[in-house]
Scaffold this active site. Structure first.
Site, PDB file in Angstrom:
ATOM      1  N   THR A  54       0.846  -1.200   0.000  1.00 27.04           N
ATOM      2  CA  THR A  54       0.000   0.000   0.000  1.00 27.04           C
ATOM      3  C   THR A  54       0.879   1.247   0.000  1.00 27.04           C
ATOM      4  OG1 THR A  54      -1.879   1.086   1.088  1.00 27.04           O
ATOM      5  CG2 THR A  54      -0.233   0.074   2.537  1.00 27.04           C
ATOM      6  N   ASP A 153      -6.719  -2.225  -3.736  1.00 26.57           N
ATOM      7  CA  ASP A 153      -7.839  -1.619  -4.457  1.00 26.57           C
ATOM      8  C   ASP A 153      -8.795  -2.628  -5.100  1.00 26.57           C
ATOM      9  OD1 ASP A 153      -5.829  -2.433  -6.163  1.00 26.57           O
ATOM     10  OD2 ASP A 153      -6.070  -0.773  -7.568  1.00 26.57           O
ATOM     11  N   GLU A 239       3.814 -11.872 -12.139  1.00 26.17           N
ATOM     12  CA  GLU A 239       3.104 -13.061 -11.655  1.00 26.17           C
ATOM     13  C   GLU A 239       3.737 -14.314 -12.256  1.00 26.17           C
ATOM     14  OE1 GLU A 239       1.792 -10.384 -13.052  1.00 26.17           O
ATOM     15  OE2 GLU A 239       0.099  -9.636 -11.853  1.00 26.17           O
ATOM     16  N   HIS A 266     -10.600  -6.994 -10.383  1.00 26.21           N
ATOM     17  CA  HIS A 266      -9.450  -6.090 -10.416  1.00 26.21           C
ATOM     18  C   HIS A 266      -9.969  -4.660 -10.591  1.00 26.21           C
ATOM     19  CE1 HIS A 266      -5.896  -4.247 -12.592  1.00 26.21           C
ATOM     20  NE2 HIS A 266      -5.343  -4.725 -11.502  1.00 26.21           N
ATOM     21  N   ARG A 268     -10.242  -0.656 -10.036  1.00 24.10           N
ATOM     22  CA  ARG A 268      -9.259   0.411  -9.837  1.00 24.10           C
ATOM     23  C   ARG A 268     -10.000   1.687  -9.519  1.00 24.10           C
ATOM     24  NH1 ARG A 268      -4.902   0.317 -14.474  1.00 24.10           N
ATOM     25  NH2 ARG A 268      -3.593   1.150 -12.819  1.00 24.10           N
TER      26      ARG A 268
HETATM   27  C1  UGA Z   1      -1.705  -4.607 -11.748  1.00 22.73           C
HETATM   28  C2  UGA Z   1      -1.664  -5.883 -10.921  1.00 22.73           C
HETATM   29  O1  UGA Z   1      -2.987  -6.241 -10.513  1.00 22.73           O
HETATM   30  C3  UGA Z   1      -0.800  -5.637  -9.695  1.00 22.73           C
HETATM   31  O2  UGA Z   1      -0.816  -6.769  -8.862  1.00 22.73           O
HETATM   32  C4  UGA Z   1       0.604  -5.297 -10.163  1.00 22.73           C
HETATM   33  O3  UGA Z   1       1.440  -5.020  -9.061  1.00 22.73           O
HETATM   34  C5  UGA Z   1       0.547  -4.065 -11.035  1.00 22.73           C
HETATM   35  O4  UGA Z   1      -0.393  -4.244 -12.118  1.00 22.73           O
HETATM   36  C6  UGA Z   1       1.903  -3.703 -11.628  1.00 22.73           C
HETATM   37  O5  UGA Z   1       1.923  -3.045 -12.646  1.00 22.73           O
HETATM   38  O6  UGA Z   1       2.919  -4.039 -11.021  1.00 22.73           O
HETATM   39  P1  UGA Z   1      -2.686  -2.159 -10.964  1.00 22.73           P
HETATM   40  O7  UGA Z   1      -4.110  -1.958 -10.578  1.00 22.73           O
HETATM   41  O8  UGA Z   1      -2.199  -1.600 -12.247  1.00 22.73           O
HETATM   42  O9  UGA Z   1      -2.387  -3.709 -10.894  1.00 22.73           O
HETATM   43  O10 UGA Z   1      -1.681  -1.678  -9.797  1.00 22.73           O
HETATM   44  P2  UGA Z   1      -1.993  -0.888  -8.449  1.00 22.73           P
HETATM   45  O11 UGA Z   1      -3.268  -1.336  -7.851  1.00 22.73           O
HETATM   46  O12 UGA Z   1      -1.794   0.553  -8.681  1.00 22.73           O
HETATM   47  O13 UGA Z   1      -0.784  -1.397  -7.525  1.00 22.73           O
HETATM   48  C7  UGA Z   1      -0.741  -2.713  -7.029  1.00 22.73           C
HETATM   49  C8  UGA Z   1      -0.491  -2.689  -5.512  1.00 22.73           C
HETATM   50  O14 UGA Z   1       0.749  -2.048  -5.256  1.00 22.73           O
HETATM   51  C9  UGA Z   1      -1.550  -1.936  -4.720  1.00 22.73           C
HETATM   52  O15 UGA Z   1      -1.823  -2.616  -3.534  1.00 22.73           O
HETATM   53  C10 UGA Z   1      -0.898  -0.588  -4.457  1.00 22.73           C
HETATM   54  O16 UGA Z   1      -1.322   0.005  -3.249  1.00 22.73           O
HETATM   55  C11 UGA Z   1       0.586  -0.954  -4.388  1.00 22.73           C
HETATM   56  N1  UGA Z   1       1.480   0.125  -4.835  1.00 22.73           N
HETATM   57  C12 UGA Z   1       1.276   0.764  -6.025  1.00 22.73           C
HETATM   58  C13 UGA Z   1       2.558   0.488  -4.051  1.00 22.73           C
HETATM   59  O17 UGA Z   1       2.761  -0.083  -2.978  1.00 22.73           O
HETATM   60  N2  UGA Z   1       3.401   1.501  -4.488  1.00 22.73           N
HETATM   61  C14 UGA Z   1       3.196   2.163  -5.660  1.00 22.73           C
HETATM   62  O18 UGA Z   1       3.981   3.079  -5.992  1.00 22.73           O
HETATM   63  C15 UGA Z   1       2.115   1.780  -6.451  1.00 22.73           C
HETATM   64 MN    MN Z   2      -4.946  -2.238  -8.683  1.00 23.44          MN
END
Ligand code: UGA
Ligand code: MN
Length: 289
Positions: A54, A153, A239, A266, A268
Site C-alpha cells: 500500500t 484496491d 506473476e 481487479h 481500480r
Molecule cells: C496490476 C496488478 O494487478 C498488480 O498486482 C501489479 O502489481 C501491477 O499491475 C503492476 O503493474 O505491477 P494495478 O491496478 O495496475 O495492478 O496496480 P496498483 O493497484 O496501482 O498497484 C498494485 C499494488 O501495489 C496496490 O496494492 C498498491 O497500493 C501498491 N502500490 C502501487 C505500491 O505499494 N506503491 C506504488 O507506488 C504503487
Molecule cells: Mn490495482
C-alpha cells in the site's frame, strides 16, 4: 376386507412417521456458515496470510477501510500490510490498531528509479512480506497456511477465501475486469489447467493477475529463494516470473468451479479530483481523510 386395510395401515404407519421425522430433521439443519469457525472443523483451519502492498495517496484510507471490512469477516486471516514508505506512517499505524484484525505492519520504500509508469509496482513490498513469512516460520514445523497477494484496491468476495483455504500447493481462479476483458481465467480440462483465456499477452507462461492465485505456506517455505524480481521483469510479467519459480502449469489446482466463477475483481479507483483544495486559508481543524 376392512381388517386387511387396517393391518396394512398399522404396518405402514411407523414407516411414514420415520420418513416425516427424517425430513423434518433435515430441513431444520442450519445452513453451513460461509467461513467455518475453527472449532467446527476436525482439523486446524489453515491460516490465510494476505500480503497487501500500500502507498500514501488521497484514497489510501478508503481502500484500506474496504479491505479491512472484508477481511474482518474471514476466519483465521493474518493481514501483512506493507507500506511503500521509508517509515511506517501514522495513518496506517492508527488504522491497523483499530482494524480488529491479526496483522503485521511492515514498510519498505520503492527505490526512486523504479517509481516510473510502465514499471512493475510493489515488488519490494511483496518481497518484504515473503521475507517476514519465512522468518516467522523459520524454526517451527510449518503450520497449515495459505498465502495470497491482496492489492489494496481490488474487490474480494468472501467465497474466494473459502476456495483458497484448501490450496495444497498453488491454486488459481478467474479474475474479473482485467486484461482488457470482462475477465481472465485459466482454461480447465479434466480438472487440469490447459491454457489461459486472456486478451493480453497470451504468451505469458502463467497468464494470470496477482489476484488470481494462492500459494500454500509449505511451498513458500520449501522454495526460500522464490521472490519477485526487478531485473528482467517486464510489466505484467511479475506473476509469471514468480510462479515459474515455485510450480508448473500442470500442477495448478483450479478453484471456483473449475475456474468458471469470478470471485475477485481487479477494480481500480479513479484518481480523486482535488482541484478545489485550498492552498491557503485551510480548515481550522486538521482532519485525517
Ligand atoms: C496490476 C496488478 O494487478 C498488480 O498486482 C501489479 O502489481 C501491477 O499491475 C503492476 O503493474 O505491477 P494495478 O491496478 O495496475 O495492478 O496496480 P496498483 O493497484 O496501482 O498497484 C498494485 C499494488 O501495489 C496496490 O496494492 C498498491 O497500493 C501498491 N502500490 C502501487 C505500491 O505499494 N506503491 C506504488 O507506488 C504503487
Ligand atoms: Mn490495482
Amino acid at each position: 376386507m376392512k381388517s386387511v386395510l387396517f393391518s396394512r395401515f398399522f404396518i405402514l404407519l411407523p414407516w411414514i412417521l420415520i420418513v416425516i421425522i427424517m425430513l423434518d430433521v433435515d430441513t431444520r439443519r442450519p445452513a453451513p456458515p460461509l467461513t467455518p469457525r475453527p472449532y467446527f472443523s476436525p482439523y486446524p483451519l489453515p491460516t490465510i496470510y494476505a500480503i497487501t502492498p500500500t502507498y500514501s495517496r488521497p484514497v489510501q484510507k478508503a481502500e484500506l477501510t474496504r479491505l479491512a471490512n472484508t477481511f474482518r469477516q474471514v476466519a483465521q486471516l493474518h493481514w501483512i500490510l506493507v507500506e511503500d514508505a521509508v517509515a511506517r506512517s501514522e495513518l496506517v499505524s492508527r488504522f491497523l490498531a483499530r482494524a480488529g484484525l491479526p496483522s503485521t505492519h511492515l514498510h519498505v520504500p520503492t527505490p526512486r528509479r523504479y517509481k516510473r509508469p510502465g514499471l512493475p509496482r510493489a515488488t519490494e513490498q511483496r518481497n518484504a512480506g515473503l521475507a517476514w513469512l519465512r522468518q516467522r516460520h523459520q524454526h517451527q514445523r510449518a503450520q497449515p497456511g495459505v498465502l495470497f497477494f491482496a492489492d489494496d484496491d481490488n474487490t474480494y468476495s468472501l467465497e474466494l477465501f473459502q476456495e483458497m483455504r484448501t490450496t495444497r500447493k498453488v491454486s488459481v481462479w478467474p479474475v474479473g475486469l482485467v486484461g482488457g476483458r470482462r475477465y481472465e481465467r485459466p482454461l480447465v480440462e479434466n480438472g487440469k489447467v490447459v491454457g489461459w483465456y486472456t486478451g493480453w499477452r497470451a504468451d505469458r507462461p502463467f497468464a494470470i493477475d496477482m489476484a488470481g492465485f494462492a500459494v500454500s505456506l509449505q511451498v513458500i517455505l520449501s522454495n526460500p529463494k522464490a521472490v519477485f524480481k526487478r531485473r528482467g521483469s517486464q510489466p505484467g510479467m511479475q506473476e509469471s516470473d514468480f510462479l515459474k519459480q515455485i510450480t508448473t502449469v500442470e500442477e495448478l489446482e483450479p478453484k471456483a468451479s473449475n475456474c468458471t466463477k469470478v470471485l475477485v475483481w481487479h477494480t481500480r479507483t479513479e484518481k480523486v479530483n482535488l482541484a478545489n483544495e485550498p492552498k491557503y486559508r485551510l480548515d481550522t481543524v486538521k482532519i485525517e481523510v
